[in-house]
Write a protein that holds these residues in place. Structure first.
Motif, mmCIF file in Angstrom:
data_model
loop_
_atom_site.group_PDB
_atom_site.id
_atom_site.type_symbol
_atom_site.label_atom_id
_atom_site.label_comp_id
_atom_site.label_asym_id
_atom_site.label_seq_id
_atom_site.Cartn_x
_atom_site.Cartn_y
_atom_site.Cartn_z
ATOM 1 N N ILE A 183 -3.675 -0.372 -4.202
ATOM 2 C CA ILE A 183 -2.932 -0.090 -2.969
ATOM 3 C C ILE A 183 -3.866 -0.181 -1.759
ATOM 4 O O ILE A 183 -3.519 -0.755 -0.727
ATOM 5 N N ILE A 184 -5.070 0.382 -1.886
ATOM 6 C CA ILE A 184 -6.041 0.330 -0.786
ATOM 7 C C ILE A 184 -6.379 -1.122 -0.443
ATOM 8 O O ILE A 184 -6.433 -1.505 0.734
ATOM 9 N N ASP A 185 -6.604 -1.935 -1.462
ATOM 10 C CA ASP A 185 -6.918 -3.348 -1.231
ATOM 11 C C ASP A 185 -5.765 -4.049 -0.524
ATOM 12 O O ASP A 185 -5.974 -4.868 0.382
ATOM 13 N N ASP A 186 -4.538 -3.735 -0.951
ATOM 14 C CA ASP A 186 -3.353 -4.312 -0.306
ATOM 15 C C ASP A 186 -3.294 -3.940 1.169
ATOM 16 O O ASP A 186 -3.040 -4.787 2.028
ATOM 17 N N ILE A 187 -3.525 -2.666 1.462
ATOM 18 C CA ILE A 187 -3.475 -2.199 2.854
ATOM 19 C C ILE A 187 -4.547 -2.906 3.677
ATOM 20 O O ILE A 187 -4.302 -3.319 4.819
ATOM 21 N N ASP A 188 -5.746 -3.051 3.124
ATOM 22 C CA ASP A 188 -6.826 -3.737 3.842
ATOM 23 C C ASP A 188 -6.447 -5.178 4.166
ATOM 24 O O ASP A 188 -6.666 -5.668 5.279
ATOM 25 N N GLN A 189 -5.874 -5.872 3.196
ATOM 26 C CA GLN A 189 -5.463 -7.255 3.407
ATOM 27 C C GLN A 189 -4.382 -7.351 4.477
ATOM 28 O O GLN A 189 -4.432 -8.197 5.375
ATOM 29 N N GLN A 190 -3.399 -6.449 4.389
ATOM 30 C CA GLN A 190 -2.293 -6.477 5.340
ATOM 31 C C GLN A 190 -2.765 -6.133 6.745
ATOM 32 O O GLN A 190 -2.314 -6.739 7.725
ATOM 33 N N ARG A 191 -3.690 -5.193 6.853
ATOM 34 C CA ARG A 191 -4.231 -4.835 8.161
ATOM 35 C C ARG A 191 -4.974 -6.021 8.767
ATOM 36 O O ARG A 191 -4.850 -6.305 9.959
ATOM 37 N N SER A 192 -5.757 -6.711 7.958
ATOM 38 C CA SER A 192 -6.515 -7.863 8.436
ATOM 39 C C SER A 192 -5.579 -8.965 8.931
ATOM 40 O O SER A 192 -5.786 -9.545 10.006
ATOM 41 N N LEU A 193 -4.541 -9.258 8.161
ATOM 42 C CA LEU A 193 -3.590 -10.301 8.550
ATOM 43 C C LEU A 193 -2.801 -9.896 9.789
ATOM 44 O O LEU A 193 -2.563 -10.713 10.682
ATOM 45 N N LEU A 194 -2.396 -8.626 9.855
ATOM 46 C CA LEU A 194 -1.650 -8.152 11.018
ATOM 47 C C LEU A 194 -2.504 -8.272 12.278
ATOM 48 O O LEU A 194 -2.026 -8.687 13.336
ATOM 49 N N ARG A 195 -3.773 -7.905 12.165
ATOM 50 C CA ARG A 195 -4.682 -8.025 13.307
ATOM 51 C C ARG A 195 -4.758 -9.472 13.781
ATOM 52 O O ARG A 195 -4.768 -9.746 14.994
ATOM 53 N N ASP A 196 -4.797 -10.422 12.839
ATOM 54 C CA ASP A 196 -4.853 -11.834 13.215
ATOM 55 C C ASP A 196 -3.590 -12.251 13.970
ATOM 56 O O ASP A 196 -3.652 -13.037 14.921
#
Length: 415
Positions: free
Chosen positions: A136-149
């Motif tokens: 779940i943590i890895d998923d959140i990190d990925q989603q945060r990175s993509l959202l920031r982009d």
């Protein structure tokens, strides 16, 4: 972009954060998951504020248009899917925290624990294993990175600056956050940043930017300034030579058919006229200039590597097309290679034109001279391009690296 969809996701994320804040003691990994949700919330709130401002502006203008996002229909679809994945994760996180807090063993069988220590033991060993929580943590990190982009692509960061007379606090939707104890001493600034410039074929703009940033670095060091960048490179998205991502790039679902360009297999040297505009002048006229020129001239175009988002801190592009393609590549590599393909706080995709002086809420594209409506194929056109890129690089260095520009006198005094 539908403001209602964003509001729903923000509400769910903040609901998960609120219950996290009410739990007095959590296992370390679950506390880490809560902090990740707080980080994600910051970017979601910025998106919400941006859309609300656009809706308010439309209302004042008495029109019924949806908030302006600068995204194409395919990009909007991708953002909606991303928000859907964030919503799903927020629901999972809330459920984990709620069951932990309430001592719920099974919702379907209405079973609960009688004592808190049994709850902690169950969640630690069985129900919320380290692998489940880490996923779940890895998923959140990925989603945060993509959202920031996507926020960068939409110019949300520029538009997020408070209006005159309106404080920042009034433009945010704050939720309680756990504050880490202050560090005993300030952390020294990083001096190992790695930067990559990407254009379609690694023959002109990306090479110009690489050369200019290296020259700025040498000027800064010569003036005994603080230079915080360890590596500078460039690459071509559709350059096949040395590319490790040909199959992945071929399989991308491009937001617009014009975003997919033909591959170039041959190894080409940098554009001679573009390099002339960088080096054949009086600026930075020191011996290191010739060394950098030789280094840049001898190299040939190269493609994308699989570790692009894990190796580099900043990945710069020049147009909306290139920005969107890089986001697509990041998402595809995350799905194929896992979280290590784009670790937290790495691989930030930015348009270099973000750092050019402009109106709030706009990002200026830096087009190849031949892509402009009135192209200038001569040296004058490249001179203008070089000046534009150098101005943007200085803006980036000042904003992100707290860089103090060296003057010619301070550099000359050390020669």
């Amino acid at each position: 972009m539908d403001l209602g969809t964003v509001l729903t996701v923000v509400e769910l994320v903040q609901k998960a954060i609120a219950i996290y804040e009410r739990i007095e003691s959590l296992p370390q990994q679950m506390a880490q998951m809560g902090r990740r949700m707080e980080d994600l919330n910051v970017f979601l709130v910025r998106l919400q504020n941006f859309l609300e401002r656009e809706a308010e502006n439309n209302k004042k203008a008495k029109n019924d248009k949806k908030p302006r996002t600068q995204l194409l229909s395919g990009q909007l679809d991708d953002l909606r899917r991303l928000l859907g994945r964030i919503k799903t994760n927020a629901e999972k996180v809330y459920d984990v925290f709620d069951r932990y807090k309430s001592g719920i063993l099974s919702r379907s069988k209405d079973l609960t624990f009688r004592s808190p220590w049994m709850t902690q033991l169950w969640f630690s060993l069985v129900d919320s294993s380290a692998d489940k929580i880490q996923a779940i943590i890895d998923d959140i990190d990925q989603q945060r990175s993509l959202l920031r982009d996507y926020l960068v692509l939409m110019a949300v960061e520029k538009a997020y600056e408070p209006r005159p007379g309106r404080s920042l606090e009034k433009t945010t939707l704050a939720v309680p956050t756990r504050r880490a104890p202050p560090s005993p001493s300030p952390t020294p600034p990083r001096r190992d940043y790695k930067i990559l410039f990407v254009d379609p074929y690694n023959e002109a703009r990306s090479v110009i930017a690489e050369a200019l940033l290296k020259l700025l670095g040498q000027l800064t060091l010569k003036a005994r300034g603080d230079w915080r960048i360890a590596e500078v490179h460039s690459a071509g998205f559709f350059a096949k030579r040395k590319s490790e991502c040909v199959d992945v790039i071929d399989g991308l679902d491009y937001s617009d058919k014009t975003f997919r360009l033909p591959w170039r297999s041959s190894s080409k040297s940098p554009d001679a006229m573009a390099l002339s505009a960088v080096f054949d002048n009086k600026w930075a006229d020191y011996p290191f200039k010739e060394d950098i020129r030789n280094e840049i001239t001898e190299r040939t175009s190269r493609g994308m590597m699989k570790n692009v988002f894990s190796r580099f801190d900043f990945v710069f592009v020049f147009t909306i097309r290139d920005h969107d393609n890089m986001i697509k590549l990041k998402d595809a590599l995350l799905k194929k290679e896992g979280a290590d393909a784009a670790p937290r706080c790495k691989g930030r995709v930015l348009q270099l034109g973000t750092y050019l002086a402009q109106k709030r809420g706009q990002v200026q594209e830096i087009l190849h001279p031949l892509e402009k409506k009135d192209p200038k194929k001569d040296r004058e056109g490249w001179n203008k391009q070089v000046s534009e890129i150098r101005t943007a690089l200085k803006g980036f260095l000042k904003q992100e690296m707290k860089w103090t520009p060296p003057d010619d006198k301070s550099a000359a005094s050390t020669s």
